[in-house]
Design an enzyme around this catalytic site. Structure first.
Site, PDB file in Angstrom:
ATOM      1  N   ASN A   1      17.862  13.406 -44.124  1.00  0.00           N
ATOM      2  CA  ASN A   1      18.999  12.483 -43.939  1.00  0.00           C
ATOM      3  C   ASN A   1      20.249  13.413 -44.031  1.00  0.00           C
ATOM      4  O   ASN A   1      20.320  14.642 -44.184  1.00  0.00           O
ATOM      5  CB  ASN A   1      18.942  11.467 -45.337  1.00  0.00           C
ATOM      6  CG  ASN A   1      19.348  12.149 -46.733  1.00  0.00           C
ATOM      7  OD1 ASN A   1      20.407  12.944 -46.742  1.00  0.00           O
ATOM      8  ND2 ASN A   1      18.608  11.836 -47.566  1.00  0.00           N
TER       9      ASN A   1
ATOM     10  N   ASN B   1      11.365   4.409 -53.923  1.00  0.00           N
ATOM     11  CA  ASN B   1      11.292   4.328 -52.663  1.00  0.00           C
ATOM     12  C   ASN B   1       9.725   3.859 -52.220  1.00  0.00           C
ATOM     13  O   ASN B   1       9.538   3.540 -50.926  1.00  0.00           O
ATOM     14  CB  ASN B   1      11.643   5.389 -52.089  1.00  0.00           C
ATOM     15  CG  ASN B   1      13.148   5.903 -52.059  1.00  0.00           C
ATOM     16  OD1 ASN B   1      13.700   6.792 -52.040  1.00  0.00           O
ATOM     17  ND2 ASN B   1      13.973   4.795 -51.896  1.00  0.00           N
TER      18      ASN B   1
ATOM     19  N   ARG C   1       7.543  12.770 -47.421  1.00  0.00           N
ATOM     20  CA  ARG C   1       7.310  11.923 -48.588  1.00  0.00           C
ATOM     21  C   ARG C   1       5.989  10.907 -48.726  1.00  0.00           C
ATOM     22  O   ARG C   1       5.864  10.278 -49.727  1.00  0.00           O
ATOM     23  CB  ARG C   1       8.546  11.247 -48.554  1.00  0.00           C
ATOM     24  CG  ARG C   1       9.736  11.735 -48.667  1.00  0.00           C
ATOM     25  CD  ARG C   1      11.007  10.985 -49.002  1.00  0.00           C
ATOM     26  NE  ARG C   1      10.764  10.595 -50.570  1.00  0.00           N
ATOM     27  CZ  ARG C   1      11.535   9.652 -50.984  1.00  0.00           C
ATOM     28  NH1 ARG C   1      12.532   9.227 -50.431  1.00  0.00           N
ATOM     29  NH2 ARG C   1      11.288   9.281 -52.249  1.00  0.00           N
TER      30      ARG C   1
ATOM     31  N   ARG D   1      14.888   3.574 -42.264  1.00  0.00           N
ATOM     32  CA  ARG D   1      13.652   3.765 -42.782  1.00  0.00           C
ATOM     33  C   ARG D   1      12.560   2.714 -43.021  1.00  0.00           C
ATOM     34  O   ARG D   1      11.655   2.820 -43.510  1.00  0.00           O
ATOM     35  CB  ARG D   1      14.077   4.403 -44.491  1.00  0.00           C
ATOM     36  CG  ARG D   1      15.133   5.577 -44.241  1.00  0.00           C
ATOM     37  CD  ARG D   1      14.314   6.996 -44.001  1.00  0.00           C
ATOM     38  NE  ARG D   1      15.065   8.029 -44.379  1.00  0.00           N
ATOM     39  CZ  ARG D   1      15.016   8.646 -45.233  1.00  0.00           C
ATOM     40  NH1 ARG D   1      14.461   8.005 -46.362  1.00  0.00           N
ATOM     41  NH2 ARG D   1      15.843   9.732 -45.702  1.00  0.00           N
TER      42      ARG D   1
ATOM     43  N   HIS E   1      19.545   3.830 -46.358  1.00  0.00           N
ATOM     44  CA  HIS E   1      18.830   2.819 -47.118  1.00  0.00           C
ATOM     45  C   HIS E   1      19.621   1.616 -47.656  1.00  0.00           C
ATOM     46  O   HIS E   1      20.844   1.837 -47.651  1.00  0.00           O
ATOM     47  CB  HIS E   1      18.190   3.419 -48.318  1.00  0.00           C
ATOM     48  CG  HIS E   1      16.809   4.014 -48.412  1.00  0.00           C
ATOM     49  ND1 HIS E   1      16.663   5.143 -49.231  1.00  0.00           N
ATOM     50  CD2 HIS E   1      15.979   3.818 -47.313  1.00  0.00           C
ATOM     51  CE1 HIS E   1      15.305   5.111 -48.906  1.00  0.00           C
ATOM     52  NE2 HIS E   1      14.819   4.749 -47.810  1.00  0.00           N
TER      53      HIS E   1
ATOM     54  N   ASP F   1      19.977   0.458 -50.355  1.00  0.00           N
ATOM     55  CA  ASP F   1      20.529   0.541 -51.647  1.00  0.00           C
ATOM     56  C   ASP F   1      21.666   1.669 -51.636  1.00  0.00           C
ATOM     57  O   ASP F   1      22.131   2.054 -52.743  1.00  0.00           O
ATOM     58  CB  ASP F   1      19.342   1.037 -52.816  1.00  0.00           C
ATOM     59  CG  ASP F   1      18.926   2.586 -52.125  1.00  0.00           C
ATOM     60  OD1 ASP F   1      19.205   3.155 -51.478  1.00  0.00           O
ATOM     61  OD2 ASP F   1      17.836   2.847 -53.292  1.00  0.00           O
TER      62      ASP F   1
ATOM     63  N   CYS G   1      18.322   5.045 -56.763  1.00  0.00           N
ATOM     64  CA  CYS G   1      17.378   5.668 -56.111  1.00  0.00           C
ATOM     65  C   CYS G   1      16.207   6.168 -57.094  1.00  0.00           C
ATOM     66  O   CYS G   1      15.030   6.406 -57.103  1.00  0.00           O
ATOM     67  CB  CYS G   1      17.622   6.672 -55.467  1.00  0.00           C
ATOM     68  SG  CYS G   1      18.746   6.315 -53.709  1.00  0.00           S
TER      69      CYS G   1
END
Length: 298
Positions: A42, A92, A116, A167, A196, A198, A292
């Site tokens: 990112n 996530n 991830r 995402r 995201h 959030d 997060c």
């Protein structure tokens, strides 16, 4: 009424008619033992590879955990895994849910970045041990879905807000809506700094939300303003540099937020919220902050 709502013209629901859902009182956190910035997935990570102060990161994480506990949240801890530096951002990897009869369910994520993907099985193990029924998305049809990074429950209601565009795939919400039998209001994200939901959208209580407006389309802003009575707007600086909208308000009263968000904090206090400032500067280097770093669970 469409189960996945993408425009205000489709918005036929009244919030008061949406069934209530218990607010979770527990949080899951992953220790930052192996947290670092080792790659760039990112824009916030680009200049920060190799710059994390691990001791300071642990201190910040400890203070955040204590802050959750001080406002009455019971925190469960998972140890971070080697070679998974972003596992600490445990919002996530999953989307938990509790149905009307008290049964606990969870959708596991399909992480967007290859770096991830291996985080998910470790989080899934905790859910299995905690009595959740596990659900999966079809990765042959859905490219990605990053859990509560993009899927955010409306405070106290069986209504999900779903971000998409960077995402998480819009199609994922069709499966989630059908499986949980809940409406989803889908918001397209249009600024890569806010990859995201959030990062630009923080539900505070049933009637109030904190947002960064420029992260959304005109249609998205219309949806937000149609549902919430009060929309607090974060400035570009505080949203981008301090992740003001990555705050969390787990009980509808206490807001935990990155320190230094002067304008946002004043607006939050003026709206009647108690503000708890914490430092997450080390985690900002990886593009994450308060929201997060926890997963609210039942």
């Amino acid at each position: 009424m469409p189960k996945v709502i993408t425009s205000s013209e489709q918005l036929e629901l009244k919030l008061s008619e949406v069934p209530e859902m218990p607010i979770p009182k527990d949080a899951l956190m992953v220790t930052p033992k192996h947290f670092s910035v080792e790659y760039v997935i990112n824009p916030h990570m680009a200049q920060n590879v190799g710059t994390v102060n691990k001791l300071e990161a642990r201190n910040e994480w400890d203070v955040l955990k204590s802050t959750f506990e001080q406002i009455g949240i019971n925190v469960h801890v998972i140890e971070g895994e080697e070679d998974l530096p972003d596992m600490v951002f445990c919002a996530n990897q999953s989307l938990p849910y509790i149905n009307e009869t008290g049964d606990k369910h969870v959708f596991m994520s399909i992480m967007h970045a290859d770096e991830r993907k291996e985080e998910v099985p470790f989080i899934e193990q905790w859910y299995r041990q905690s009595g959740y029924e596990i659900h999966y998305l079809d990765d042959n049809e859905i490219d990605d879905f990053e859990g509560c990074g993009d899927a955010i429950w409306h405070n106290g209601r069986r209504l999900l807000w779903g971000g998409y565009g960077y995402r998480s795939s819009l199609q994922a919400y069709e499966t989630i809506s059908e499986t949980f039998d809940i409406p989803v209001i889908a918001l397209e994200l249009v600024d890569e700094d806010f990859y995201h939901l959030d990062t630009c959208f923080c539900v505070l209580d049933e009637n109030t939300v904190l947002i960064y407006p420029d992260a959304f389309t005109k249609e998205g802003l219309e949806l937000i303003n149609s549902v919430f009575n009060k929309v607090i707007k974060a400035s570009k600086y505080e949203a981008t540099k301090l992740f003001a909208c990555n705050a969390t308000c787990p009980d509808g009263k206490n807001v935990i937020i990155q320190q230094g968000c002067t304008d946002a904090n004043k607006n939050l206090r003026d709206a009647g919220f108690s503000v708890h400032e914490v430092s997450t500067y080390e985690f900002l280097k990886s593009g994450g902050s308060v929201f997060c770093m926890k997963m609210m669970v039942w």
